[in-house]
Design a protein around this motif. Sequence first.
Motif, PDB file in Angstrom:
ATOM      1  N   LEU A   1      -3.656   4.347   4.847  1.00 17.35           N
ATOM      2  CA  LEU A   1      -3.218   3.738   3.601  1.00 17.35           C
ATOM      3  C   LEU A   1      -4.262   3.872   2.509  1.00 17.35           C
ATOM      4  O   LEU A   1      -5.447   4.039   2.778  1.00 17.35           O
ATOM      5  CB  LEU A   1      -2.888   2.262   3.838  1.00 17.35           C
ATOM      6  CG  LEU A   1      -1.877   1.983   4.962  1.00 17.35           C
ATOM      7  CD1 LEU A   1      -1.695   0.485   5.147  1.00 17.35           C
ATOM      8  CD2 LEU A   1      -0.552   2.661   4.666  1.00 17.35           C
TER       9      LEU A   1
ATOM     10  N   ARG B   1      -5.281   1.546   0.217  1.00 15.00           N
ATOM     11  CA  ARG B   1      -6.172   0.444  -0.119  1.00 15.00           C
ATOM     12  C   ARG B   1      -6.216  -0.670   0.925  1.00 15.00           C
ATOM     13  O   ARG B   1      -6.687  -1.748   0.651  1.00 15.00           O
ATOM     14  CB  ARG B   1      -5.797  -0.131  -1.469  1.00 15.00           C
ATOM     15  CG  ARG B   1      -4.414  -0.703  -1.548  1.00 15.00           C
ATOM     16  CD  ARG B   1      -4.152  -1.284  -2.927  1.00 15.00           C
ATOM     17  NE  ARG B   1      -2.823  -1.770  -3.026  1.00 15.00           N
ATOM     18  CZ  ARG B   1      -1.797  -1.095  -3.480  1.00 15.00           C
ATOM     19  NH1 ARG B   1      -1.969   0.132  -3.887  1.00 15.00           N
ATOM     20  NH2 ARG B   1      -0.606  -1.626  -3.537  1.00 15.00           N
ATOM     21  N   LYS B   2      -5.720  -0.424   2.076  1.00 16.28           N
ATOM     22  CA  LYS B   2      -5.774  -1.400   3.161  1.00 16.28           C
ATOM     23  C   LYS B   2      -6.177  -0.663   4.425  1.00 16.28           C
ATOM     24  O   LYS B   2      -6.128   0.563   4.480  1.00 16.28           O
ATOM     25  CB  LYS B   2      -4.404  -2.058   3.358  1.00 16.28           C
ATOM     26  CG  LYS B   2      -4.015  -2.987   2.234  1.00 16.28           C
ATOM     27  CD  LYS B   2      -2.760  -3.750   2.586  1.00 16.28           C
ATOM     28  CE  LYS B   2      -2.446  -4.758   1.501  1.00 16.28           C
ATOM     29  NZ  LYS B   2      -1.312  -5.605   1.840  1.00 16.28           N
TER      30      LYS B   2
ATOM     31  N   PRO C   1       0.823  -1.212   0.000  1.00 15.22           N
ATOM     32  CA  PRO C   1       0.000   0.000   0.000  1.00 15.22           C
ATOM     33  C   PRO C   1       0.859   1.263   0.000  1.00 15.22           C
ATOM     34  O   PRO C   1       2.062   1.221   0.249  1.00 15.22           O
ATOM     35  CB  PRO C   1      -0.787  -0.119   1.299  1.00 15.22           C
ATOM     36  CG  PRO C   1       0.111  -0.905   2.200  1.00 15.22           C
ATOM     37  CD  PRO C   1       0.848  -1.864   1.310  1.00 15.22           C
TER      38      PRO C   1
END
Length: 120
Positions: free
Chosen positions: A86, A88-89, A66
């Motif tokens: 982050l 995408r996490k 990420p």
Amino acid sequence: MSCDRVGNSLLAKFSAHGASDVSLHIPASIVFWLNKHLPVNQDPTLQPPPAAPQITQFDWENPNNPHAISLNCRELPGKLRMQFNLDRKPDLVLVLDRSNVELLRQILIMYSRELIDLDA
């Protein structure tokens, strides 16, 4: 840590007790902010932390790493809590002891020479 060729970000790889290594891309703007705000070690007897994990070409090419969007830090007694937001996490929360904070500070200062400070 390792710097990208353009000077936009660092790839950081952290080891944790009882967990696998975690890698993330940290943009130059966060690196320069940390350089201004990380506390400087005042203890001459501070012991160095264990060796850091090595970054390989696989780490750079891993699409699952990420990118940090922002960072929230909180200084605790003898520790620093860092929460990376982050892209995408879920957020990544790291708690670094004093020796790891000092190591991180020294590494970021070293790599800041290779990064481009767009806010300067």
